[in-house]
Design a protein around this motif. Sequence first.
Motif, PDB file in Angstrom:
ATOM      1  N   SER A  47       0.832  -1.213   0.000  1.00  0.00           N
ATOM      2  CA  SER A  47       0.000   0.000   0.000  1.00  0.00           C
ATOM      3  C   SER A  47       0.862   1.257   0.000  1.00  0.00           C
ATOM      4  O   SER A  47       0.477   2.283  -0.574  1.00  0.00           O
ATOM      5  CB  SER A  47      -0.936  -0.001   1.208  1.00  0.00           C
ATOM      6  OG  SER A  47      -0.202   0.037   2.423  1.00  0.00           O
ATOM      7  N   THR A  48       2.036   1.198   0.627  1.00  0.00           N
ATOM      8  CA  THR A  48       2.934   2.356   0.642  1.00  0.00           C
ATOM      9  C   THR A  48       3.460   2.667  -0.756  1.00  0.00           C
ATOM     10  O   THR A  48       3.515   3.830  -1.178  1.00  0.00           O
ATOM     11  CB  THR A  48       4.115   2.087   1.591  1.00  0.00           C
ATOM     12  OG1 THR A  48       3.620   1.879   2.914  1.00  0.00           O
ATOM     13  CG2 THR A  48       5.085   3.257   1.596  1.00  0.00           C
ATOM     14  N   GLN A  81       1.434   4.667  -3.570  1.00  0.00           N
ATOM     15  CA  GLN A  81       1.255   6.117  -3.468  1.00  0.00           C
ATOM     16  C   GLN A  81       2.394   6.828  -4.198  1.00  0.00           C
ATOM     17  O   GLN A  81       3.507   6.313  -4.295  1.00  0.00           O
ATOM     18  CB  GLN A  81       1.242   6.534  -1.992  1.00  0.00           C
ATOM     19  CG  GLN A  81       0.187   5.824  -1.156  1.00  0.00           C
ATOM     20  CD  GLN A  81       0.328   6.137   0.322  1.00  0.00           C
ATOM     21  OE1 GLN A  81       0.921   7.136   0.697  1.00  0.00           O
ATOM     22  NE2 GLN A  81      -0.231   5.276   1.164  1.00  0.00           N
ATOM     23  N   ILE A  88      11.951   4.893   2.329  1.00  0.00           N
ATOM     24  CA  ILE A  88      10.718   4.558   3.046  1.00  0.00           C
ATOM     25  C   ILE A  88      11.086   3.509   4.078  1.00  0.00           C
ATOM     26  O   ILE A  88      11.669   2.466   3.737  1.00  0.00           O
ATOM     27  CB  ILE A  88       9.645   3.999   2.095  1.00  0.00           C
ATOM     28  CG1 ILE A  88       9.254   5.024   1.050  1.00  0.00           C
ATOM     29  CG2 ILE A  88       8.424   3.548   2.883  1.00  0.00           C
ATOM     30  CD1 ILE A  88       8.307   4.475  -0.001  1.00  0.00           C
ATOM     31  N   LEU A 102       9.704   1.148   7.378  1.00  0.00           N
ATOM     32  CA  LEU A 102       8.671   0.629   8.272  1.00  0.00           C
ATOM     33  C   LEU A 102       9.401  -0.110   9.378  1.00  0.00           C
ATOM     34  O   LEU A 102       9.986  -1.177   9.142  1.00  0.00           O
ATOM     35  CB  LEU A 102       7.719  -0.306   7.524  1.00  0.00           C
ATOM     36  CG  LEU A 102       6.562  -0.910   8.326  1.00  0.00           C
ATOM     37  CD1 LEU A 102       5.640   0.187   8.865  1.00  0.00           C
ATOM     38  CD2 LEU A 102       5.763  -1.896   7.475  1.00  0.00           C
ATOM     39  N   LEU A 160       5.909   4.199  10.315  1.00  0.00           N
ATOM     40  CA  LEU A 160       6.147   4.333   8.881  1.00  0.00           C
ATOM     41  C   LEU A 160       6.682   5.725   8.603  1.00  0.00           C
ATOM     42  O   LEU A 160       6.016   6.721   8.867  1.00  0.00           O
ATOM     43  CB  LEU A 160       4.847   4.103   8.101  1.00  0.00           C
ATOM     44  CG  LEU A 160       4.918   4.282   6.585  1.00  0.00           C
ATOM     45  CD1 LEU A 160       5.875   3.279   5.956  1.00  0.00           C
ATOM     46  CD2 LEU A 160       3.525   4.167   5.964  1.00  0.00           C
ATOM     47  N   GLN A 177       8.247   8.338   5.679  1.00  0.00           N
ATOM     48  CA  GLN A 177       8.340   8.594   4.253  1.00  0.00           C
ATOM     49  C   GLN A 177       8.792  10.026   4.025  1.00  0.00           C
ATOM     50  O   GLN A 177       8.456  10.915   4.809  1.00  0.00           O
ATOM     51  CB  GLN A 177       6.985   8.383   3.573  1.00  0.00           C
ATOM     52  CG  GLN A 177       6.374   7.015   3.784  1.00  0.00           C
ATOM     53  CD  GLN A 177       4.990   6.914   3.171  1.00  0.00           C
ATOM     54  OE1 GLN A 177       4.852   6.730   1.973  1.00  0.00           O
ATOM     55  NE2 GLN A 177       3.955   7.038   3.997  1.00  0.00           N
ATOM     56  N   HIS A 184       3.884   7.872  10.673  1.00  0.00           N
ATOM     57  CA  HIS A 184       2.604   7.241  11.012  1.00  0.00           C
ATOM     58  C   HIS A 184       2.862   6.045  11.931  1.00  0.00           C
ATOM     59  O   HIS A 184       3.724   5.214  11.643  1.00  0.00           O
ATOM     60  CB  HIS A 184       1.886   6.759   9.746  1.00  0.00           C
ATOM     61  CG  HIS A 184       1.580   7.847   8.771  1.00  0.00           C
ATOM     62  ND1 HIS A 184       0.525   8.713   8.918  1.00  0.00           N
ATOM     63  CD2 HIS A 184       2.206   8.225   7.626  1.00  0.00           C
ATOM     64  CE1 HIS A 184       0.494   9.566   7.916  1.00  0.00           C
ATOM     65  NE2 HIS A 184       1.510   9.290   7.113  1.00  0.00           N
TER      66      HIS A 184
END
Length: 303
Positions: free
Chosen positions: A182-183, A186, A244, A246, A256, A258, A264
């Motif tokens: 999902s990351t 984007q 990025i 995680l 998370l 970015q 997040h």
Amino acid sequence: MIIDMPSTTTTAVAKKLIKLRQEGGAVALGRVLTLIIVTDEAATTEAIDAANVASREHPCRIIVLASSTTTTGVDAQIRIGGDAGASEVIILTGPAAAFEHADTLIMPLLLPDAPIVAWWPREAPANPGKDVIGSMAHRRITDSYRSTDPRATIRTLARSYRPGDTDLAWTRTTIWRGLLTSTLDQPPFEPVTKVTVTGQDDHSSLDLLGAWLGEELDCEVEIVRTPGAQAVTAVTLTRPSGDITLARPTGKIAVLSQPGQPDHRIALPVRQLHECVAEELRRLDEDEMYGEVLTLGLVRVAP
């Protein structure tokens, strides 16, 4: 209810199950599969507890083949009702020699017209698909992480992979895979040039997660193994605009990070055994992605 049947036969156990069903103490209707657990006596309790919890989502008949060095014959135990979750549990304990022809031994206990799933909670055969129990099963579940040498085990399984095989070290990465996917969905849509997976030094989930990322993103993979860490602790995706990351240093909450965005916090606890078993029982078809990662992606991870 727990019923012990020392020095018995599986035919006698099958007759006892029928009697219990007729008396209304056990119901086989609604069982969706037969789960065969192949283990040793020491690991029996943990495996049954996990299977019982998973059975609340997938009602099944659980047959446990527990090898023992203290018995000469085959002892049986039947668990129904509150002692068996949403299933009925049959535990067969005996010497390893008694299970050499386990397919014939358990034939009277199999549910008719129901899929068979085989699970080895710790040590797995080098070729599960050719194993006497594995050859009967629609799905074969191993757990390389709980073997004596997780990284060597996952590579042995790669050499003997057959459709229907899966490993709980792969299942433990499901949520990580979903979040990372999902990351990358984007903007900015840039290529990943390198993947770094960090975590427990002997955990085979690191190898599988790194192999999956390397294969899907076609990039360099680095595995950083940290003694004393808990499972996977971080994944970094290197891109031209910035990394990025995680990271889950505590085993509960992940952060998370970015470029150009605030951090997040995401709930990401270490998955429990029963959660992984329940996930694998949801599907009886081939896990094609696992097969590709095991047979093609694993070579990207340095041995």
